[in-house]
Design an enzyme around this catalytic site. Structure first.
Site, mmCIF file in Angstrom:
data_model
loop_
_atom_site.group_PDB
_atom_site.id
_atom_site.type_symbol
_atom_site.label_atom_id
_atom_site.label_comp_id
_atom_site.label_asym_id
_atom_site.label_seq_id
_atom_site.Cartn_x
_atom_site.Cartn_y
_atom_site.Cartn_z
ATOM 1 N N HIS A 43 7.345 2.474 -8.510
ATOM 2 C CA HIS A 43 6.541 1.257 -8.546
ATOM 3 C C HIS A 43 5.091 1.551 -8.146
ATOM 4 C CE1 HIS A 43 10.492 -0.702 -8.548
ATOM 5 N NE2 HIS A 43 9.868 -1.736 -9.074
ATOM 6 N N HIS A 92 11.244 2.567 0.380
ATOM 7 C CA HIS A 92 10.571 3.863 0.313
ATOM 8 C C HIS A 92 9.954 4.199 1.661
ATOM 9 C CE1 HIS A 92 10.870 4.697 -3.935
ATOM 10 N NE2 HIS A 92 10.499 3.472 -4.206
#
Length: 123
Positions: A43, A92
């Site tokens: 992303h 993440h």
């Protein structure tokens, strides 16, 4: 394994970041979410790649300085917010997001340089 040491240092970085900013450290860590390892963050990389490339190329054709600054500011804001959302959602580690940003920014810079070279050679 070198990656194991890297993951440990990233966990220490995350702990330090939480202690400095007041971020709720005990809330979660990316490894607790059961996600697969993903380095770099897709992303973050794709947002930097798309928004920064469009902004870099659009700023080449925009004559006004204030409009170029605005275009880049919007692209950078979107890129940063998308990367921070990956940290907020605990999917993440910070290094994953930073690597995604670096990858996307490198791609945008390469296209910006290629476009400048092309425009230089045709004028």
């Amino acid at each position: 394994m070198p990656l194991r040491g890297f993951a440990a240092s990233d966990a220490h970085l995350w702990s330090w970041f939480c202690s400095q900013t007041g971020w709720p450290h005990g809330r979660c860590t990316p490894s607790e979410k059961g996600q697969s390892m993903s380095f770099p963050s897709g992303h973050a990389a794709n947002s930097a790649l798309v928004y920064l490339t469009i902004a870099a190329l659009a700023s080449d054709v925009e004559p006004g300085r204030s409009a170029r600054i605005y275009i880049m500011a919007v692209a950078m804001t979107l890129t940063i917010l998308i990367g921070l959302s990956r940290l907020y959602l605990c999917v993440h580690w910070p290094s994953d997001v930073a690597a995604g940003w670096a990858l996307g920014a490198g791609w945008a810079l390469a296209w910006r340089l290629a476009a400048a070279r092309y425009l230089w050679s045709t004028s």
